[in-house]
Motif scaffolding. Structure first.
Motif, mmCIF file in Angstrom:
data_model
loop_
_atom_site.group_PDB
_atom_site.id
_atom_site.type_symbol
_atom_site.label_atom_id
_atom_site.label_comp_id
_atom_site.label_asym_id
_atom_site.label_seq_id
_atom_site.Cartn_x
_atom_site.Cartn_y
_atom_site.Cartn_z
ATOM 1 N N PHE A 33 34.024 2.014 -38.443
ATOM 2 C CA PHE A 33 33.501 1.063 -37.458
ATOM 3 C C PHE A 33 34.593 0.089 -37.027
ATOM 4 O O PHE A 33 34.759 -0.188 -35.837
ATOM 5 N N GLN A 84 25.770 2.197 -35.992
ATOM 6 C CA GLN A 84 26.221 0.944 -35.385
ATOM 7 C C GLN A 84 25.662 0.790 -33.974
ATOM 8 O O GLN A 84 25.357 -0.325 -33.534
ATOM 9 N N GLU A 125 28.652 -4.370 -36.376
ATOM 10 C CA GLU A 125 29.370 -3.801 -37.533
ATOM 11 C C GLU A 125 28.778 -4.311 -38.840
ATOM 12 O O GLU A 125 28.526 -3.534 -39.771
ATOM 13 N N THR A 175 28.793 6.891 -35.681
ATOM 14 C CA THR A 175 28.698 5.651 -34.913
ATOM 15 C C THR A 175 27.279 5.353 -34.441
ATOM 16 O O THR A 175 26.991 4.247 -34.001
#
Length: 227
Positions: free
Chosen positions: A194, A94, A169, A91
């Motif tokens: 995501f 992102q 995203e 993550t």
């Protein structure tokens, strides 16, 4: 006062029920080992941040790393992205995209949000103290002002956060495809991660901000009844 407390508590319960998210499930999605290994193919967070800022034609925002912090955030006043310890999760890509998107949002709105949120918090603290020491007349008026200030804060903050969360995203996906560290199949898997994560975090962020406002209103009016 009693009516305001009851309405605030009902609002909290309804919003929590309608927009609640499973924290453990989100943590499980965010720490998927397969996706983490794919993300390890990409550069360190600072490099990712620089490359995404360049992609967004932003050469003015500074970047610093703070390994002691778990938070990664964009600071509007100094125009700086502070990168916390976000290693170990896919993550992070992102997250970098999210903060980079904040850096290109309307500067007037970002600075206003920073100043206004501090004024809102200060108003709550001062009026709460005045209630406790019995120096605040017409509590209902100050309670209504607190509620109005809260919803203005919510409107601005949610616009900024939702804008960055939704776009992050797609920006992260574009970045991953352009860098070509992973195959299209691997990138697709990460993007699916995501999507699953964002389904919960976007609702969770909206819920948390609303509930925080209602909690302040509840505390204020409860203290007004007690003192």
């Amino acid at each position: 006062m009693e009516l305001i407390i009851i309405i605030a508590i009902i609002a909290i319960i309804v919003v929590e029920f309608m927009m609640r998210c499973n924290i453990k499930e989100l943590e499980k999605i965010a720490t998927n080992e397969e996706l983490n290994k794919i993300a390890e193919k990409y550069p360190d967070n600072k490099t990712i941040c620089k490359e995404i800022l360049k992609k967004l034609n932003n050469e003015n925002t500074q970047i610093e790393e703070d390994e002691k912090s778990n938070a990664t955030l964009y600071l509007a006043m100094p125009n700086k992205i502070s990168i916390g310890n976000t290693r170990g999760s896919y993550t992070r890509i992102q997250t970098m995209a999210h903060e980079c998107l904040h850096s290109i949002q309307d500067k007037k709105m970002l600075i206003f949000n920073f100043i206004y949120s501090n004024i809102y918090l200060l108003y709550f603290l001062i009026t709460t103290i005045l209630i406790i020491i019995k120096k605040l007349p017409n509590e209902i008026i100050f309670s209504n002002i607190l509620l109005i200030l809260g919803f203005v804060y919510y409107t601005i903050r949610i616009f900024l956060e939702n804008d960055a969360m939704i776009k992050a995203e797609y920006l992260a996906k574009e970045y991953m495809e352009e860098q070509e560290y992973a195959s299209s199949k691997e990138i697709k898997k990460v993007v699916q991660g995501f999507k699953k994560l964002n389904e919960g975090t976007i609702k969770g962020t909206n819920c948390r901000l609303f509930v925080d406002i209602m909690i302040k209103v509840t505390i204020f009016n409860t203290l007004a009844l007690i003192f």
